[in-house]
Design a protein around this motif. Structure first.
Motif, PDB file in Angstrom:
ATOM      1  N   ARG A 219      -7.238 -23.372  29.818  1.00 32.50           N
ATOM      2  CA  ARG A 219      -7.308 -22.866  28.434  1.00 32.50           C
ATOM      3  C   ARG A 219      -6.707 -23.935  27.509  1.00 32.50           C
ATOM      4  N   ARG A 220      -7.408 -24.248  26.395  1.00 31.27           N
ATOM      5  CA  ARG A 220      -6.985 -25.339  25.511  1.00 31.27           C
ATOM      6  C   ARG A 220      -6.588 -24.791  24.134  1.00 31.27           C
ATOM      7  N   ASP A 221      -5.677 -25.531  23.527  1.00 29.13           N
ATOM      8  CA  ASP A 221      -5.234 -25.144  22.171  1.00 29.13           C
ATOM      9  C   ASP A 221      -6.134 -25.791  21.141  1.00 29.13           C
ATOM     10  N   ALA A 222      -5.745 -25.667  19.858  1.00 33.80           N
ATOM     11  CA  ALA A 222      -6.572 -26.183  18.773  1.00 33.80           C
ATOM     12  C   ALA A 222      -6.747 -27.683  18.857  1.00 33.80           C
ATOM     13  N   ALA A 223      -5.773 -28.366  19.478  1.00 30.93           N
ATOM     14  CA  ALA A 223      -5.860 -29.823  19.590  1.00 30.93           C
ATOM     15  C   ALA A 223      -6.609 -30.247  20.853  1.00 30.93           C
ATOM     16  N   GLY A 224      -7.051 -29.256  21.621  1.00 30.28           N
ATOM     17  CA  GLY A 224      -7.790 -29.598  22.846  1.00 30.28           C
ATOM     18  C   GLY A 224      -6.908 -29.811  24.051  1.00 30.28           C
TER      19      GLY A 224
ATOM     20  N   PHE B 149      -9.341  -9.990  35.341  1.00 31.10           N
ATOM     21  CA  PHE B 149      -9.084 -11.004  34.306  1.00 31.10           C
ATOM     22  C   PHE B 149      -7.592 -11.093  34.047  1.00 31.10           C
ATOM     23  N   ALA B 150      -7.117 -12.361  33.892  1.00 28.90           N
ATOM     24  CA  ALA B 150      -5.722 -12.592  33.503  1.00 28.90           C
ATOM     25  C   ALA B 150      -5.659 -13.899  32.730  1.00 28.90           C
ATOM     26  N   ALA B 151      -4.905 -13.899  31.650  1.00 24.24           N
ATOM     27  CA  ALA B 151      -4.679 -15.110  30.856  1.00 24.24           C
ATOM     28  C   ALA B 151      -3.238 -15.535  31.055  1.00 24.24           C
ATOM     29  N   LEU B 152      -3.035 -16.773  31.524  1.00 23.22           N
ATOM     30  CA  LEU B 152      -1.713 -17.311  31.820  1.00 23.22           C
ATOM     31  C   LEU B 152      -1.439 -18.457  30.867  1.00 23.22           C
ATOM     32  N   SER B 153      -0.193 -18.609  30.436  1.00 18.10           N
ATOM     33  CA  SER B 153       0.138 -19.686  29.493  1.00 18.10           C
ATOM     34  C   SER B 153       1.285 -20.521  30.036  1.00 18.10           C
ATOM     35  N   GLY B 154       1.231 -21.780  29.665  1.00 16.58           N
ATOM     36  CA  GLY B 154       2.314 -22.693  29.986  1.00 16.58           C
ATOM     37  C   GLY B 154       2.381 -23.038  31.460  1.00 16.58           C
ATOM     38  N   PRO B 155       3.216 -24.004  31.736  1.00 14.55           N
ATOM     39  CA  PRO B 155       3.343 -24.437  33.133  1.00 14.55           C
ATOM     40  C   PRO B 155       3.969 -23.362  34.020  1.00 14.55           C
ATOM     41  N   GLU B 156       4.674 -22.388  33.407  1.00 19.39           N
ATOM     42  CA  GLU B 156       5.248 -21.302  34.212  1.00 19.39           C
ATOM     43  C   GLU B 156       4.229 -20.216  34.512  1.00 19.39           C
ATOM     44  N   HIS B 157       3.040 -20.305  33.931  1.00 14.08           N
ATOM     45  CA  HIS B 157       1.961 -19.347  34.132  1.00 14.08           C
ATOM     46  C   HIS B 157       2.427 -17.943  33.773  1.00 14.08           C
ATOM     47  N   LEU B 158       2.862 -17.843  32.488  1.00 18.72           N
ATOM     48  CA  LEU B 158       3.284 -16.538  31.994  1.00 18.72           C
ATOM     49  C   LEU B 158       2.064 -15.653  31.805  1.00 18.72           C
TER      50      LEU B 158
ATOM     51  N   VAL C  25      -4.500 -28.582  27.159  1.00 19.07           N
ATOM     52  CA  VAL C  25      -4.417 -27.420  28.041  1.00 19.07           C
ATOM     53  C   VAL C  25      -3.096 -26.716  27.802  1.00 19.07           C
ATOM     54  N   ASP C  26      -3.157 -25.438  27.432  1.00 21.32           N
ATOM     55  CA  ASP C  26      -1.931 -24.680  27.219  1.00 21.32           C
ATOM     56  C   ASP C  26      -1.848 -23.444  28.127  1.00 21.32           C
ATOM     57  N   GLY C  27      -2.802 -23.309  29.043  1.00 20.34           N
ATOM     58  CA  GLY C  27      -2.753 -22.173  29.975  1.00 20.34           C
ATOM     59  C   GLY C  27      -3.961 -22.172  30.900  1.00 20.34           C
ATOM     60  N   VAL C  28      -4.024 -21.126  31.667  1.00 18.01           N
ATOM     61  CA  VAL C  28      -5.132 -20.974  32.633  1.00 18.01           C
ATOM     62  C   VAL C  28      -5.662 -19.553  32.520  1.00 18.01           C
ATOM     63  N   VAL C  29      -6.976 -19.437  32.506  1.00 12.49           N
ATOM     64  CA  VAL C  29      -7.634 -18.137  32.524  1.00 12.49           C
ATOM     65  C   VAL C  29      -8.159 -17.888  33.958  1.00 12.49           C
ATOM     66  N   VAL C  30      -7.767 -16.740  34.511  1.00 13.56           N
ATOM     67  CA  VAL C  30      -8.176 -16.379  35.884  1.00 13.56           C
ATOM     68  C   VAL C  30      -9.208 -15.252  35.800  1.00 13.56           C
ATOM     69  N   ILE C  31     -10.360 -15.494  36.377  1.00 13.68           N
ATOM     70  CA  ILE C  31     -11.399 -14.471  36.496  1.00 13.68           C
ATOM     71  C   ILE C  31     -11.740 -14.361  37.990  1.00 13.68           C
ATOM     72  N   ALA C  32     -11.674 -13.139  38.510  1.00  8.04           N
ATOM     73  CA  ALA C  32     -11.907 -12.950  39.952  1.00  8.04           C
ATOM     74  C   ALA C  32     -12.687 -11.671  40.198  1.00  8.04           C
ATOM     75  N   VAL C  33     -13.426 -11.670  41.255  1.00  7.10           N
ATOM     76  CA  VAL C  33     -14.161 -10.488  41.707  1.00  7.10           C
ATOM     77  C   VAL C  33     -13.704 -10.192  43.136  1.00  7.10           C
ATOM     78  N   GLU C  34     -13.237  -8.963  43.362  1.00 10.05           N
ATOM     79  CA  GLU C  34     -12.787  -8.617  44.713  1.00 10.05           C
ATOM     80  C   GLU C  34     -13.993  -8.347  45.614  1.00 10.05           C
TER      81      GLU C  34
ATOM     82  N   SER D  30      -6.859 -19.947  18.344  1.00  9.82           N
ATOM     83  CA  SER D  30      -5.443 -19.787  18.651  1.00  9.82           C
ATOM     84  C   SER D  30      -5.296 -18.974  19.926  1.00  9.82           C
ATOM     85  N   ALA D  31      -4.160 -19.142  20.562  1.00 12.89           N
ATOM     86  CA  ALA D  31      -3.942 -18.467  21.852  1.00 12.89           C
ATOM     87  C   ALA D  31      -3.986 -16.958  21.691  1.00 12.89           C
ATOM     88  N   ASP D  32      -3.372 -16.421  20.690  1.00 11.05           N
ATOM     89  CA  ASP D  32      -3.361 -14.964  20.526  1.00 11.05           C
ATOM     90  C   ASP D  32      -4.764 -14.424  20.303  1.00 11.05           C
ATOM     91  N   ARG D  33      -5.502 -15.178  19.426  1.00  8.88           N
ATOM     92  CA  ARG D  33      -6.870 -14.714  19.138  1.00  8.88           C
ATOM     93  C   ARG D  33      -7.735 -14.733  20.405  1.00  8.88           C
TER      94      ARG D  33
END
Length: 723
Positions: free
Chosen positions: A121-126, A36-45, A128-137, A17-20
């Protein structure tokens, strides 16, 4: 910029699940240096992020749940949101390396470089419900890389001996471009070791750079003056409160700087070369990276300054060497030229001419002679300068200076108004001309534009020293020549007598410069019974002994001829006089002696030749006869065999007598002029009734045409023409 997408199959295993997942991500990256940042939905919350994310973007956790584009609006124009949209809609990962991103709003914007990974990032049905951003400065690495490149470029410039101004300017600009909040300044230690001079500061105001140019080195003289004085870094985090800026706060405030960190620039032996300073517009303490940066570029600046000083010292040494070489060449060439002038006045005029314009635009030479000072030579670089030299005002100022130098024997100089600005003379140097311990003259140089510097004065003194010696030698030469001429004149008749029924012409040309009295002579004098005697001869050798012998021969001839009515007896008396006097030992004489008497229709000659050039008789029709009767030189043996020869000269006939300096004159290839060319010259006169002067001129011209004007032996000639 490398980047790529990773494609995942739609049938991938169901995700948590997204929260988990957000909790796990946050737990995993909470203390990690990676962003690190976890974004959800097309609005990238923004649903989750670690501390590194909030530090990098300059926001806080209260903004969770808001769209990323709203939290960081500057990302939209840089394409970041577009790539997030692409990952969200395609389900493909995106990676980018060393991506440049500007963060912060106007006035607080900073540049950062990052390595990015955008993972779908994918939900239980596979789905895409968001994007995970990992970056190194990578900003620090990027800047370090650029700084290293800049350092290499600066070192290459130093190795190529690029101008110091260019190197320091490039260094300041490179640092300021990498760190826009910094202002770089370099000051250079002055040669006196007590002041700092402007080196470079491209971002400081012009008035500020002018004000610090010449800044004294000392305690409490801003960060730079104090750092140079202490020879250690001086960190001022707040100019408004630090005591070392007490006297410079207003100037700093006008320049808009509030902090200054200054590091002394020193060479390997610890000698001060300058200061390297970094300014901030707001109060600020340096970080470790700032101190390292300052130390690194201070070392590069030290290399550049040392290299520049080495190059400048080498160039100065080369310039000094060239100047010394040019000075020596000038003095040698000038002194050689002066020495080549054998006469006193010419020598001094040559010296004056050579000094203009090489040393000064105007020159005058004075000498003390006959109890008074007189100007003997002048030189000017222009007609106007000549007029200035001749003006009474300048002469009235120069002559007292010359008198002082003649009295003291030392150089006198003056600058500025000593001669009066209205005269157009800006200064002068008056140098003594001294030889054999006596100051006999003065060389005066006058400037009309730039002042005469020490270098010019030293050259003038050296030239005057050499020229004085040459002039003194020339004066001795001139005196010797004049003495020789006076002595020679005493051995020749002052003028030829007037003989009834005949005309006379004679010439005498001494050998070389006429330094020694020659042995050639001639004489014509009256005898009792309306007779006339004539003689031409050549005494061996030159100088005083030859002159004494010549005088003895002439006086003996005159005395004997008046007592003895026989040419042979006169010649025998001359020979006896030569043999009887020990003074004239090894002296011999060649001569032709004759006596002349006038009759109604002709002149009758009785002639004796004693080892001399055979006389010639030119008849009125142009034919030439040689009177070659034998005769020995006088002064060698007693009882010379004298063979008198008689001949008559009718109107228009001429007797030509010369010494061997004429017949033995040599051409350039060493050939003698000879008796035949002499006879040809006598016969060559086209005038129907040539005079004695005509024949003499023809002979002289022929000899000069054949042998030139230089003479290695005296030349004498006597011509008698019956009228």
């Amino acid at each position: 910029m490398p980047r790529h997408f990773d494609h995942h199959s739609p049938g991938a295993a169901p995700s948590l699940s997204a929260d988990r997942r957000n909790e796990e991500y946050e737990s995993l990256f909470r203390q990690a240096p990676a962003i690190f940042a976890a974004l959800s939905g097309p609005e990238h919350l923004l649903q989750a992020a670690n501390s590194a994310f909030f530090d990098a973007v300059g926001t806080d956790r209260v903004h969770l749940g808001k769209p990323l584009g709203e939290l960081i609006p500057e990302l939209a124009a840089q394409g970041v949101l577009d790539w997030l949209d692409t990952v969200y809609h395609t389900g493909s990962a995106y990676r980018a390396r060393d991506r440049r991103v500007l963060l912060g709003g106007p006035g607080r914007q900073r540049e950062g470089f990052f390595d990015f990974t955008y993972e779908p990032r994918r939900d239980a049905a596979g789905q895409v419900d968001g994007v995970v951003v990992i970056a190194v400065e990578t900003t620090a690495y990027h800047h370090a890389h650029l700084l290293a490149a800049e350092q290499r470029a600066l070192l290459e410039q130093i190795a190529r001996d690029a101008p110091l101004d260019d190197i320091l300017y490039g260094m300041a600009r490179a640092i300021e471009e990498l760190s826009p909040d910094l202002i770089v300044s370099v000051l250079l230690a002055d040669a006196d070791g007590r002041h700092l001079r402007h080196g470079t500061a491209p971002s400081l105001p012009h008035f500020y750079n002018e004000a610090v140019d010449g800044l004294p080195i000392g305690e409490g003289v801003g960060s730079c003056g104090t750092a140079a004085y202490r020879c250690e870094p001086v960190i001022v985090t707040d100019i408004a409160t630090d005591p070392v800026w007490t006297h410079y706060r207003d100037m700093a405030r006008r320049a808009g700087v509030a902090a200054c960190w200054s590091t002394p620039i020193q060479d390997a032996e610890g000698r001060l070369l300058g200061t390297f300073a970094m300014y901030h517009r707001t109060p600020k303490a340096p970080e470790e990276t700032d101190l390292a940066l300052s130390a690194a570029f201070a070392r590069i600046a030290a290399l550049a300054i040392e290299r520049d000083r080495t190059v400048q010292a080498s160039r100065s040494a080369q310039k000094r060497e060239k100047t010394a070489h040019d000075d020596l060449a000038f003095v040698l060439e000038a002194s050689t030229t002066i020495t080549c002038e054998p006469h006193y006045s010419d020598c001094l005029q040559c010296m004056a001419r050579l000094t203009v314009p090489a040393l000064a635009p105007l020159c005058a030479v004075h000498v003390f002679e006959g109890g008074r000072t007189q100007r003997v030579a002048v030189a000017a670089s222009s007609p106007a300068g000549q007029e200035l030299l001749d003006s009474p005002a300048v002469r009235d100022q120069v002559e007292p200076a010359v008198s002082r130098v003649l009295a003291s024997g030392t150089t006198e100089t003056a600058h500025g108004g000593s001669l009066g600005a209205h005269l157009g003379v800006t200064g002068y140097v008056c140098v003594p001309l001294t030889a054999r311990g006596r100051t006999f003259g003065a060389l005066t140089l006058l400037a009309t534009d730039l002042a005469l510097d020490g270098h010019t004065i030293a050259l003038a003194e050296e030239l005057a020293r050499r020229a004085a010696s040459s002039a003194d030698n020339a004066r001795q030469f001139t005196d010797r020549v004049q003495l020789a001429r006076d002595l020679q004149a005493g051995l020749l008749p002052p003028r030829l007598p007037r003989i009834p029924g005949a005309t006379l012409a004679a010439s005498y040309h001494p050998a070389g410069e006429g330094l020694d009295v020659g042995g050639d002579f001639y004489d014509v004098f009256p005898l009792p019974g309306e007779r006339w005697a004539f003689i031409i001869g050549d005494v061996s050798g030159r100088g005083a002994l030859a002159a004494t012998t010549t005088g003895m021969v002439r006086h003996t001839t005159r005395a004997a001829a008046r007592l003895l009515n026989d040419p042979a007896a006169v010649v025998t008396a001359i020979n006896d006089a030569l043999l009887e006097s020990a003074v004239y030992e090894d002296q011999f004489v060649s001569l032709a002696y004759g006596e002349l008497r006038h009759t109604r229709s002709r002149l009758t000659l009785d002639l004796i030749r004693a080892g001399h050039v055979p006389p010639l008789v030119r008849r009125v029709g142009g034919t030439v006869e040689e009177l070659a009767q034998p005769g020995l030189l006088l002064g060698i043996a007693p009882h010379p065999e004298c063979c008198p020869y008689g001949t008559d000269l009718y109107s228009g006939d001429s007797l030509v007598l010369v010494t061997d300096g004429v017949t033995e004159a040599r051409s350039a290839d060493g050939e003698f002029f000879g008796d035949e060319r002499l006879a040809d010259a006598v016969a060559a006169v086209d005038t129907p009734l040539p005079t004695a002067a005509d024949l003499l001129e023809s002979v002289t011209a022929a000899v000069i045409a054949f042998a030139g004007t230089a003479t290695v032996d005296d030349r004498a000639a006597l011509v008698l023409t019956a009228t």
